[in-house]
Design a protein around this motif. Structure first.
Motif, mmCIF file in Angstrom:
data_model
loop_
_atom_site.group_PDB
_atom_site.id
_atom_site.type_symbol
_atom_site.label_atom_id
_atom_site.label_comp_id
_atom_site.label_asym_id
_atom_site.label_seq_id
_atom_site.Cartn_x
_atom_site.Cartn_y
_atom_site.Cartn_z
ATOM 1 N N LEU A 118 0.828 -1.210 0.000
ATOM 2 C CA LEU A 118 0.000 0.000 0.000
ATOM 3 C C LEU A 118 0.866 1.264 0.000
ATOM 4 N N LYS A 119 1.962 1.255 0.761
ATOM 5 C CA LYS A 119 2.871 2.405 0.766
ATOM 6 C C LYS A 119 3.527 2.583 -0.596
ATOM 7 N N ASN A 120 3.899 1.483 -1.247
ATOM 8 C CA ASN A 120 4.485 1.571 -2.584
ATOM 9 C C ASN A 120 3.514 2.216 -3.567
ATOM 10 N N SER A 121 2.230 1.844 -3.456
ATOM 11 C CA SER A 121 1.224 2.431 -4.344
ATOM 12 C C SER A 121 1.102 3.930 -4.107
ATOM 13 N N SER A 122 1.124 4.318 -2.838
ATOM 14 C CA SER A 122 1.022 5.739 -2.525
ATOM 15 C C SER A 122 2.256 6.504 -3.002
ATOM 16 N N GLU A 123 3.436 5.923 -2.812
ATOM 17 C CA GLU A 123 4.670 6.586 -3.236
ATOM 18 C C GLU A 123 4.809 6.622 -4.747
ATOM 19 N N ALA A 124 4.063 5.757 -5.469
ATOM 20 C CA ALA A 124 4.101 5.763 -6.934
ATOM 21 C C ALA A 124 3.252 6.871 -7.525
ATOM 22 N N GLY A 125 2.597 7.672 -6.661
ATOM 23 C CA GLY A 125 1.814 8.816 -7.141
ATOM 24 C C GLY A 125 0.340 8.544 -7.270
ATOM 25 N N SER A 126 -0.144 7.431 -6.734
ATOM 26 C CA SER A 126 -1.559 7.109 -6.832
ATOM 27 C C SER A 126 -2.331 7.738 -5.679
ATOM 28 N N ASP A 127 -3.507 8.295 -5.983
ATOM 29 C CA ASP A 127 -4.373 8.837 -4.940
ATOM 30 C C ASP A 127 -4.921 7.711 -4.077
ATOM 31 N N ALA A 128 -5.306 8.062 -2.848
ATOM 32 C CA ALA A 128 -5.789 7.056 -1.900
ATOM 33 C C ALA A 128 -7.013 6.327 -2.434
ATOM 34 N N GLN A 129 -7.939 7.084 -3.114
ATOM 35 C CA GLN A 129 -9.154 6.433 -3.609
ATOM 36 C C GLN A 129 -8.869 5.489 -4.786
ATOM 37 N N ASP A 130 -7.682 5.633 -5.424
ATOM 38 C CA ASP A 130 -7.331 4.755 -6.540
ATOM 39 C C ASP A 130 -6.528 3.535 -6.100
ATOM 40 N N ILE A 131 -6.161 3.497 -4.817
ATOM 41 C CA ILE A 131 -5.478 2.314 -4.287
ATOM 42 C C ILE A 131 -6.553 1.337 -3.822
ATOM 43 N N ARG A 132 -6.660 0.222 -4.499
ATOM 44 C CA ARG A 132 -7.767 -0.709 -4.241
ATOM 45 C C ARG A 132 -7.237 -2.080 -3.850
ATOM 46 N N LEU A 133 -7.974 -2.712 -2.964
ATOM 47 C CA LEU A 133 -7.617 -4.055 -2.504
ATOM 48 C C LEU A 133 -8.841 -4.951 -2.614
ATOM 49 N N SER A 134 -8.633 -6.141 -3.150
ATOM 50 C CA SER A 134 -9.718 -7.129 -3.226
ATOM 51 C C SER A 134 -9.238 -8.435 -2.612
ATOM 52 N N LEU A 135 -10.170 -9.127 -1.981
ATOM 53 C CA LEU A 135 -9.873 -10.397 -1.323
ATOM 54 C C LEU A 135 -10.881 -11.433 -1.785
ATOM 55 N N ARG A 136 -10.384 -12.581 -2.213
ATOM 56 C CA ARG A 136 -11.267 -13.662 -2.651
ATOM 57 C C ARG A 136 -10.726 -14.974 -2.085
ATOM 58 N N ILE A 137 -11.592 -15.770 -1.516
ATOM 59 C CA ILE A 137 -11.189 -17.050 -0.925
ATOM 60 C C ILE A 137 -11.907 -18.168 -1.664
ATOM 61 N N THR A 138 -11.137 -19.064 -2.268
ATOM 62 C CA THR A 138 -11.695 -20.244 -2.930
ATOM 63 C C THR A 138 -11.547 -21.434 -1.990
ATOM 64 N N ARG A 139 -11.745 -22.601 -2.520
ATOM 65 C CA ARG A 139 -11.748 -23.788 -1.659
ATOM 66 C C ARG A 139 -10.370 -24.027 -1.020
ATOM 67 N N HIS A 140 -9.306 -23.773 -1.795
ATOM 68 C CA HIS A 140 -7.978 -24.104 -1.292
ATOM 69 C C HIS A 140 -7.035 -22.906 -1.207
ATOM 70 N N ARG A 141 -7.457 -21.734 -1.712
ATOM 71 C CA ARG A 141 -6.524 -20.610 -1.767
ATOM 72 C C ARG A 141 -7.187 -19.308 -1.345
#
Length: 440
Positions: free
Chosen positions: A342-365
């Motif tokens: 997340l810090k790398n994304s911010s230091e790369a010049g991206s705005d906070a609202q453009d830094i996005r995180l998604s989480l998905r859980i399948t059967r084994h991963r």
């Protein structure tokens, strides 16, 4: 124009009939009895057919016998035989075809022999130790490197791999249950590192096993030396950048104390010394953390709790709803990974609202994806971004992404970085779930 054997035999038959009929007509002309004339004409025609037809059948028999002898030589892998070609009949055409086939097979065998000689020379002189066994583990082929590695130069062909393992000392455990991986042995007082690669293959419908032992000692030594040189250069650079201003500021402060006290100037001097000291301490601490990274303590944890904590440290947006399944891993180390990304994304010049995180859980991963709309990476930087000590930032240590990769791989997962088509960067990694399974 030439007649086939069928045409020749038909001609002999016609001539035999003409001879027999002529003889019968002559005897009837001499007023001999009809029955006697028929019998005598048949005998004369048959005798004429036998005498004339023998020359035809004799050439046929001789030609077939020559072909039979030539084919027997082929069975013995002797392609030096050539048949004589006389006349213009079928036997001559077969002899020509036989000679052409013999010449082609002779050239191919010579070519194959040269290729086998070249291949054998390469295999015998390579540093790669190669062993080929059948389905029961008996050695069918081994090169010089394999003989020196496994049997002190003795022949391995015909011996069982189990027997070789029993007498090979320090490498016996590797041969008893061969599997892909790196191992080390001690030879002549020196530590040697090897990589074993195992493969199954079918030859002539039978199962075979191929084992390849690759020496890695020299390669790893060269890589280790290069790594140490790079580490020394980076540490030297950072130390010089910090110690030079500290030394200069300390000297200036000493002069001010001896002459006149300028409190503002002293404050700036001590602030500079404090800032460079803190930077140097952070720099050395990052190296220490990388070197002392412990193995993860895998336990269940709450993803929502972890992400809420991170949002207080580095703002970002969670896309899609979080799954209810508990996470599995070392929560403290995973928090460090996500905070770095997340810090790398911010230091790369991206705005906070453009830094996005998604989480998905399948059967084994467990799949985690972090995207931003920053400047992205060049192809060269992208190919080396996960290597230790590589950094595109001014004053960067090059350990952030390498540390993230180390943590994810210690969890049994993988991490990958790609540029987005619309601009920005995507970092995606997966972690195994509690059942330690794998997806299809």
């Amino acid at each position: 124009m030439w007649l086939s054997f069928e045409g020749k035999l038909a001609t002999v038959l016609v001539l035999s009939l003409i001879a027999g009929c002529g003889c019968m007509a002559l005897l009837l002309f001499w007023q001999l009895p009809l029955l006697l004339s028929l019998v005598t004409g048949g005998l004369v025609g048959g005798l004429f057919g036998l005498v004339v037809g023998r020359s035809v059948t004799q050439r046929l028999n001789h030609g077939l016998q020559s072909l039979h002898t030539g084919l027997l030589n082929f069975q013995d892998n002797d392609f030096s035989v050539s048949l004589s070609v006389t006349g213009h009949d079928e036997i001559s055409q077969l002899a020509k075809c036989f000679n052409q086939a013999s010449d082609a097979m002779r050239r191919q065998r010579t070519h194959i022999f040269q290729r086998e000689l070249l291949l054998d020379t390469v295999l015998q002189n390579t540093t790669l130790a190669i062993v080929l066994t059948d389905g029961q583990g008996f050695v069918l082929f081994s090169n010089l490197a394999a003989r020196h590695l496994l049997a002190k130069g003795q022949l391995l062909e015909g011996r069982n791999l189990t027997d070789i393992a029993a007498s090979s000392g320090d490498i016996s455990s590797i041969l008893s249950q061969p599997q892909d991986g790196v191992f080390s042995i001690e030879r002549s007082g020196e530590q040697q590192i090897w990589h074993l690669s195992c493969a199954e293959m079918r030859m002539n419908g039978l199962q075979h096993h191929l084992y390849q032992f690759k020496p890695l000692t020299q390669e790893l030594t060269r890589a280790e030396i290069q790594t140490w040189k790079k580490v020394i250069r980076v540490i030297s650079h950072e130390l010089n950048n910090s110690l030079a201003p500290i030394s200069s500021m300390a000297h200036s402060g000493q002069l001010l104390i001896e002459t006149t006290i300028d409190r503002d100037m002293l404050r700036r001097i001590f602030d500079t010394i404090s800032e460079r000291s803190a930077h140097l301490n952070t720099f050395l601490q990052e190296y220490a953390d990388f070197a002392r990274l412990p193995m993860p303590q895998l336990t269940p944890f709450n993803w929502l709790e972890l992400l809420n904590t991170l949002q207080g440290l580095q703002p970002f947006t969670i896309i899609e709803s979080l799954p209810q399944n508990p996470g599995w891993g070392d929560m403290r180390q995973l928090a460090q990974v996500l905070l770095n990304l997340l810090k790398n994304s911010s230091e790369a010049g991206s705005d906070a609202q453009d830094i996005r995180l998604s989480l998905r859980i399948t059967r084994h991963r467990q799949w985690v994806t972090v995207t931003d709309r920053g400047s992205g990476m060049s192809p060269e930087a992208l190919s080396q971004a996960l290597l230790p000590f590589y950094s595109t930032k001014v004053g960067g240590t090059g350990l952030g992404l390498a540390l993230c990769r180390e943590i994810i791989e210690n969890h049994g997962g993988q991490l990958a970085i790609t540029n987005l088509d619309e601009g920005g960067l995507q970092v995606r990694f997966w972690l195994p779930c509690n059942d330690s399974g794998s997806e299809g």
